[in-house]
Structure formats: C-alpha cells, structure tokens
Design an enzyme around this catalytic site. Structure first.
Site, PDB file in Angstrom:
ATOM      1  CE  LYS A 145     -16.443 -35.361  43.032  1.00  0.00           C
ATOM      2  NZ  LYS A 145     -16.154 -36.658  43.601  1.00  0.00           N
TER       3      LYS A 145
ATOM      4  CD  GLU B 235     -13.383 -35.619  45.666  1.00  0.00           C
ATOM      5  OE1 GLU B 235     -13.565 -34.562  45.037  1.00  0.00           O
ATOM      6  OE2 GLU B 235     -13.985 -36.676  45.399  1.00  0.00           O
TER       7      GLU B 235
ATOM      8  CB  SER C 260     -21.329 -44.508  42.805  1.00  0.00           C
ATOM      9  OG  SER C 260     -19.915 -44.512  42.971  1.00  0.00           O
TER      10      SER C 260
ATOM     11  CG  HIS D 259     -16.520 -33.010  48.336  1.00  0.00           C
ATOM     12  ND1 HIS D 259     -15.549 -33.957  48.096  1.00  0.00           N
ATOM     13  CD2 HIS D 259     -17.623 -33.417  47.649  1.00  0.00           C
ATOM     14  CE1 HIS D 259     -16.050 -34.883  47.286  1.00  0.00           C
ATOM     15  NE2 HIS D 259     -17.300 -34.576  46.998  1.00  0.00           N
TER      16      HIS D 259
ATOM     17  CD  GLU E 174     -20.762 -36.226  48.298  1.00  0.00           C
ATOM     18  OE1 GLU E 174     -21.352 -36.221  47.218  1.00  0.00           O
ATOM     19  OE2 GLU E 174     -19.611 -35.797  48.431  1.00  0.00           O
TER      20      GLU E 174
ATOM     21  N   GLY F  46     -16.878 -42.037  43.621  1.00  0.00           N
ATOM     22  CA  GLY F  46     -16.032 -42.298  42.463  1.00  0.00           C
ATOM     23  C   GLY F  46     -15.569 -43.740  42.360  1.00  0.00           C
TER      24      GLY F  46
ATOM     25  CG  ASN G  46     -18.616 -31.660  43.315  1.00  0.00           C
ATOM     26  OD1 ASN G  46     -17.952 -30.792  42.721  1.00  0.00           O
ATOM     27  ND2 ASN G  46     -18.131 -32.337  44.338  1.00  0.00           N
TER      28      ASN G  46
HETATM   29  P1  13P Z   1     -19.347 -39.627  42.236  1.00  0.00           P
HETATM   30  O1  13P Z   1     -20.807 -39.415  41.847  1.00  0.00           O
HETATM   31  O2  13P Z   1     -18.419 -39.514  41.073  1.00  0.00           O
HETATM   32  O3  13P Z   1     -19.177 -40.876  43.039  1.00  0.00           O
HETATM   33  O4  13P Z   1     -18.956 -38.407  43.203  1.00  0.00           O
HETATM   34  C1  13P Z   1     -19.761 -38.105  44.277  1.00  0.00           C
HETATM   35  C2  13P Z   1     -19.321 -36.817  44.859  1.00  0.00           C
HETATM   36  O5  13P Z   1     -18.275 -36.731  45.476  1.00  0.00           O
HETATM   37  C3  13P Z   1     -20.176 -35.643  44.648  1.00  0.00           C
HETATM   38  O6  13P Z   1     -19.780 -34.585  45.453  1.00  0.00           O
END
Ligand code: 13P
Length: 255
Positions: free
Chosen positions: A6, A98, A213, A96, A167, A173, A4
C-alpha cells in the site's frame, strides 16, 4: 504469497526491506518454485526493487498496486501498464477495494484495467470482495465477489493468465480475519464461476488468493482450504519476520 505494501516505504526503505527479506528466505532455504513470493511496492520504489532483483539475481517477483486502463496521454498521475512492464513487473493489482472505494473504480474500469494489464504482458491480480453491509444483507455472501469477477473478466482473451484475490472488505486492516470456512465458501463460489467463464482446466490452474488480516498465526488454517492457493497480505507484509513466516507457511505445524 503476495505482499501489498500500500502507501508505505520510500524507495530507500524498499531496498533495505527487499534485501533483508531475500536474506531471510535464503537462510531458511526457501523454495521459490514451490511458493512464489511477490511484492507490490509503491510506484516510486519499483525501479529500485528492479535494480536489486536484477543485480542480486533474486527470485522474488514484483508488481504495481494499480495501473491505468489507458496506454499513454493526458492522464495526470496515472501509470501505464507499459511503464510497469518496462520495469520488469510481472503483476498488476486491479480493483483493490481501496481503489474501488477511495478512487471510485467501478467494474467497468476494473475490466478495462484487466485488459490493459494483459495487453502489456502483465498478469492482472483482480481483487474482489464484499463489504460488511453487503455480507449482512444476504445469505449468499459470494454474490458480490462473483459479480465482480464476472464483470472484471468479461471478454478475457483465450489463454490469458490471471490471478484472483478474494478480500472481504470488512477483514482488511481490521484484524477481523474471515474464518477459514467463510473464506473457502466464497472462494469455492469464485472457482465455480471461473469454471463457467474459463472452463474446467483453466479454472483449476487459476490461483485464488485470500486477503484480509492474514498473519503468521492464521495463514496455515487459511491455506488448508482447497480453493485458496495463496494470500495477499497487507499489514503483515511490512514486517520481514512476519512476511517470511507467512511465505513459509508450509513449515507451520500441520501443513
Ligand atoms: P491487511 O492484511 O492489512 O488486512 O490488508 C489486506 C489487503 O488489503 C491486501 O491487499
């Protein structure tokens, strides 16, 4: 294994990235039948990725990071599942964390987006996960993810293919990866909820990804868990060597 991206990479950067990723995996003789590779670029890069995949006959697949619950009309800034399908997308992320947090998407919106994805022939990747506050407030940290799953999959048509992504919000992140045991504990509860929702056979055939992560050095231990079938990778999916190494987790020691 899904990357992903983003809000990263212009369409030009996306072309260079996907080309190099495909070469790296080809050099390593990657077996796409064994481990599917999916990327989720920003909408503005999807057409370029499609052209590259079609022209070079690449085996990797791609999807949208979101989709609208509506088909078309006065929804400024939104992207319909129909548009994604027309670009050859296979998947669409739904819910997601976010999107849930920054854009205020609740379970009802996510459920409508799952339905919209299926309507347009896309496989929805429904993302679920608890915040740190929610985890610390209970001895049963799977409650929130399981409730999100049940809401998101309400009225799922018979035979519809979906993918789940667990997640934990506190691991996204932050560099704080859930331990393999923590991830498995919740994924086992998600699998049990899937059995109740979809029946034994479909639940067993549904892929559950872990995200938060994920890096080359922790993917192997996560993938060893029985209810984790793949990973949804953020930061590390933007680095070719890291993502290629994650995709090829089977080559890591002990797998
Ligand atoms: P990270 O791998 O940067 O922690 O992000 C995970 C994520 O949100 C994937 O959709």
């Amino acid at each position: 294994m899904a990357g992903n991206w983003k809000m990263n990479m212009t369409h030009l950067q996306a072309i260079a990235f996907v080309q190099k990723l495909a070469w790296t995996l080809k050099d390593a003789d990657h077996d796409y039948e064994q481990v599917e590779v999916a990327v989720f670029p920003p909408f503005t890069a999807l057409r370029s990725v499609q052209t590259l995949v079609d022209t070079d006959k690449l085996k990797l697949v791609y999807g949208g990071q979101d989709l609208s619950q509506h088909d078309s009309g006065a929804y400024t800034g939104d992207i319909s599942g129909e548009f994604l399908a027309a670009l050859g997308a296979k998947y669409a992320l739904v819910g997601h964390s976010e999107r849930r947090t920054i854009h205020g998407e609740d379970d009802a919106v996510c459920q409508a987006k799952v339905q919209a994805a299926l309507k347009h022939g896309l496989v929805p990747v429904l993302c679920v996960g608890e915040t740190l506050e929610q985890r610390e407030a209970t001895d049963t940290p799977w409650d929130v993810p399981v409730a999100q799953l049940r809401a998101g999959l309400a009225e799922l048509p018979n035979g519809a293919e979906i993918v789940l992504a667990y997640e934990p919000v506190w691991a996204i992140g932050t560099g704080k990866v859930a331990t393999a045991e923590q991830a498995q504990e919740v994924c086992a509860a998600l699998r049990a909820a899937l059995v109740e929702e979809l029946g034994e056979e479909r639940a067993a055939a549904t892929r559950i990804l872990y995200g938060g992560s994920v890096k080359p050095d922790n993917v192997a231990s996560i993938m060893r868990e029985p209810d984790i079938d793949g990973a949804l990778v953020g930061g590390a999916s933007l680095k070719i060597d890291d993502f290629a190494s994650i995709v090829r987790y089977r080559n890591h020691v002990g797998i």
